[in-house]
Design a protein around this motif. Structure first.
Motif, mmCIF file in Angstrom:
data_model
loop_
_atom_site.group_PDB
_atom_site.id
_atom_site.type_symbol
_atom_site.label_atom_id
_atom_site.label_comp_id
_atom_site.label_asym_id
_atom_site.label_seq_id
_atom_site.Cartn_x
_atom_site.Cartn_y
_atom_site.Cartn_z
ATOM 1 N N LEU A 282 0.927 -1.011 0.096
ATOM 2 C CA LEU A 282 -0.519 0.151 -0.164
ATOM 3 C C LEU A 282 1.160 1.644 -0.122
ATOM 4 C CD1 LEU A 282 -2.968 -0.740 2.516
ATOM 5 C CD2 LEU A 282 -3.113 -1.100 0.144
ATOM 6 N N GLN A 283 1.934 1.021 0.718
ATOM 7 C CA GLN A 283 2.744 1.693 0.821
ATOM 8 C C GLN A 283 3.176 2.446 -0.452
ATOM 9 O OE1 GLN A 283 3.523 4.357 3.420
ATOM 10 N NE2 GLN A 283 4.274 5.788 1.740
ATOM 11 N N ARG A 284 3.643 1.366 -1.382
ATOM 12 C CA ARG A 284 4.744 1.925 -3.037
ATOM 13 C C ARG A 284 3.169 2.505 -3.341
ATOM 14 N NH1 ARG A 284 5.387 -3.217 -6.772
ATOM 15 N NH2 ARG A 284 5.694 -2.222 -8.631
ATOM 16 N N CYS A 285 1.869 2.210 -2.770
ATOM 17 C CA CYS A 285 0.680 2.958 -4.491
ATOM 18 C C CYS A 285 0.816 4.232 -4.174
ATOM 19 C CB CYS A 285 0.051 2.057 -3.791
ATOM 20 S SG CYS A 285 -0.544 0.076 -3.890
ATOM 21 N N VAL A 286 1.295 4.878 -2.748
ATOM 22 C CA VAL A 286 1.238 6.347 -2.747
ATOM 23 C C VAL A 286 2.055 6.980 -3.598
ATOM 24 C CG1 VAL A 286 1.768 8.249 -0.905
ATOM 25 C CG2 VAL A 286 1.037 6.270 -0.481
ATOM 26 N N SER A 287 3.271 7.315 -3.779
ATOM 27 C CA SER A 287 4.072 7.201 -4.837
ATOM 28 C C SER A 287 4.047 7.064 -6.401
ATOM 29 C CB SER A 287 5.320 6.885 -4.731
ATOM 30 O OG SER A 287 5.861 5.744 -4.774
ATOM 31 N N LEU A 288 3.065 6.093 -6.921
ATOM 32 C CA LEU A 288 2.666 5.144 -8.191
ATOM 33 C C LEU A 288 1.638 6.905 -8.852
ATOM 34 C CD1 LEU A 288 2.656 1.891 -8.101
ATOM 35 C CD2 LEU A 288 4.477 3.623 -8.725
ATOM 36 N N PRO A 289 1.857 7.236 -10.322
ATOM 37 C CA PRO A 289 1.309 8.129 -10.771
ATOM 38 C C PRO A 289 -0.232 7.604 -10.899
ATOM 39 C CG PRO A 289 2.290 6.738 -11.979
ATOM 40 C CD PRO A 289 2.756 6.495 -11.211
ATOM 41 N N ASP A 290 -0.608 6.461 -11.199
ATOM 42 C CA ASP A 290 -2.254 6.154 -11.962
ATOM 43 C C ASP A 290 -2.456 4.879 -11.540
ATOM 44 O OD1 ASP A 290 -0.926 4.200 -13.402
ATOM 45 O OD2 ASP A 290 -0.799 5.979 -15.113
ATOM 46 N N SER A 291 -3.959 3.915 -11.240
ATOM 47 C CA SER A 291 -4.315 3.741 -11.095
ATOM 48 C C SER A 291 -4.255 2.379 -11.495
ATOM 49 C CB SER A 291 -5.841 3.558 -11.263
ATOM 50 O OG SER A 291 -6.874 4.436 -10.205
ATOM 51 N N ASP A 292 -3.497 2.285 -12.730
ATOM 52 C CA ASP A 292 -3.366 1.781 -13.745
ATOM 53 C C ASP A 292 -1.876 0.657 -13.088
ATOM 54 O OD1 ASP A 292 -2.778 -0.556 -15.830
ATOM 55 O OD2 ASP A 292 -0.748 -0.474 -16.213
ATOM 56 N N GLU A 293 -1.092 2.131 -12.887
ATOM 57 C CA GLU A 293 0.104 0.387 -11.537
ATOM 58 C C GLU A 293 0.272 0.755 -10.344
ATOM 59 O OE1 GLU A 293 3.402 1.634 -12.593
ATOM 60 O OE2 GLU A 293 2.837 2.103 -14.947
ATOM 61 N N ARG A 294 -1.114 1.157 -9.711
ATOM 62 C CA ARG A 294 -1.187 1.620 -8.568
ATOM 63 C C ARG A 294 -1.885 -0.615 -8.349
ATOM 64 N NH1 ARG A 294 -3.871 6.422 -7.715
ATOM 65 N NH2 ARG A 294 -2.567 8.196 -7.344
ATOM 66 N N ALA A 295 -2.763 -0.412 -8.814
ATOM 67 C CA ALA A 295 -3.489 -2.212 -9.289
ATOM 68 C C ALA A 295 -2.204 -3.159 -9.713
ATOM 69 C CB ALA A 295 -4.633 -2.425 -10.866
ATOM 70 N N TRP A 296 -1.302 -3.147 -10.569
ATOM 71 C CA TRP A 296 -0.529 -3.511 -10.471
ATOM 72 C C TRP A 296 0.867 -4.089 -9.298
ATOM 73 C CZ3 TRP A 296 -0.364 -7.864 -13.415
ATOM 74 C CH2 TRP A 296 -0.486 -7.934 -14.818
ATOM 75 N N ALA A 297 1.248 -2.969 -8.535
ATOM 76 C CA ALA A 297 1.913 -3.263 -7.378
ATOM 77 C C ALA A 297 1.478 -3.846 -6.321
ATOM 78 C CB ALA A 297 2.095 -1.575 -7.349
ATOM 79 N N LEU A 298 -0.556 -3.946 -6.477
ATOM 80 C CA LEU A 298 -0.919 -4.485 -5.293
ATOM 81 C C LEU A 298 -1.071 -5.744 -5.571
ATOM 82 C CD1 LEU A 298 -3.952 -2.798 -3.674
ATOM 83 C CD2 LEU A 298 -1.374 -3.071 -2.890
ATOM 84 N N ARG A 299 -1.214 -6.195 -7.347
ATOM 85 C CA ARG A 299 -0.916 -7.701 -7.854
ATOM 86 C C ARG A 299 0.280 -8.374 -7.571
ATOM 87 N NH1 ARG A 299 -3.209 -10.717 -11.967
ATOM 88 N NH2 ARG A 299 -2.239 -12.754 -11.836
#
Length: 332
Positions: A282-299
């Motif tokens: 979840l913390q990694r998602c904070v610095s990502l630019p969009d939902s696509d990158e965040r979805a893959w970070a959690l995947r």
């Protein structure tokens, strides 16, 4: 006929289909395609042309033309429709509404060659895979050469039933058939975009996964039952989120994964290592630019936990159930 059985497709069907086949020369490699309308729509696999800077189409009669326009793309189903420079440069291949072959049926895959006669491969259908309301496909018994991607697939009656696709799933090469019913909507439009449109799917196809490689010590102190419950919850989240993502609702997929991670952090009080891994995701998602990158970070976070849980349970004799494997991803 390569890799064939004692059966062969109707000769009349091959004679009819051959003039519509197109050999694509894409940045030094080749792929197959076929003309689908009298307006010059050329169907192929999206991954075969993604990122292409130069595409030349070689017709069955030897006529050569440069392709500079993209008519339509379907990233979810790995389909692309290019536009030939002249509408009547090759006859279109009729795409009938016909039932899909079933398990054990024979199909024939046509690969465009430098000449009037295509290469024909016969294979059997291993399974009809229903991945959700967005895609049903055929999985074949053997792999396909990459150059076959984009070619038409015939059934035993000689009807075109789909597009051949060489794909990867869980690191394993597969031969797939994408049904023709997904092509029809792509042929309705009259627009045309430049080849640079193909750059976006190339970037996505080249995504580098960042799945954490956790040591077994991450799970020290957790019980087998708790880890099996955690793996089940992660697998269910992926099974729910992947179809949402593939339907184009990237933000919905991210929010589903995010809520799952937050819920598991609150619930896994006896597994501090897993809670830490989820928090880091979840913390990694904070610095990502969009939902696509965040979805893959959690995947990636979920897949990393599934991997370490699977390894941990394999070396624990008290395991009471099998960890569910992550779902297959058939298309590139």
């Amino acid at each position: 006929m390569a890799e064939g059985s004692d059966r062969s497709p109707p000769r009349e069907a091959l004679v009819h289909a051959s003039p519509s086949l197109v050999l694509l020369e894409v940045d030094g490699r080749t792929a197959s395609g076929f003309v689908a309308t009298a307006r010059g729509h050329l169907v192929t696999s999206l991954h075969a042309v993604a990122g292409a800077r130069v595409i030349h189409a070689v017709m069955a009669d030897g006529v050569r033309a440069e392709v500079v326009q993209v008519a339509a793309m379907d990233e979810r189903r790995d389909l692309a429709v290019l536009r030939l420079p002249l509408p009547d440069i090759a006859p279109p291949l009729f795409l009938p509404r016909t039932p899909l072959p079933g398990e054990g049926d024979t199909v024939y895959l046509l690969r465009a060659m430098a000449g009037p006669a295509p290469e024909v491969r016969s294979q059997q259908v291993r399974a009809v895979q229903v991945l959700g309301d967005w895609l049903t496909l055929l999985e074949l018994t053997r792999t396909l050469p990459e150059e076959s991607s984009g070619g038409p697939v015939l059934d035993e009656r000689g009807d075109v039933v789909g597009v051949a696709t060489a794909a990867l799933a869980n690191g394993r090469a597969l031969g797939l058939v994408i049904p023709t019913r997904y092509i029809a909507p792509l042929l309705l439009g009259h627009g045309a975009s430049p080849l640079s449109t193909l750059e976006t799917p190339r970037r996505r196809a080249g995504r580098v996964r960042q799945v954490p490689q956790h040591p077994l010590s991450l799970l020290e102190g957790a019980s087998s039952d708790a880890l099996e419950a955690l793996a089940t919850a992660l697998g269910q989240a992926i099974n729910a989120g992947a179809p949402v993502y593939n339907r184009g609702d990237v933000d919905g997929c991210y929010r589903l994964y995010m809520r799952t991670a937050e819920r598991l952090i609150a619930a896994c009080v006896d597994c501090p290592g897993a809670r830490l891994a989820l928090r880091e995701g979840l913390q990694r998602c904070v610095s990502l630019p969009d939902s696509d990158e965040r979805a893959w970070a959690l995947r990636d976070t979920f897949d990393g936990l599934l991997d370490v849980i699977g390894r941990w349970l394999q070396v624990r004799p008290t395991r009471s159930a099998r960890t569910p494997p992550p779902p297959k991803r058939y298309l590139n």
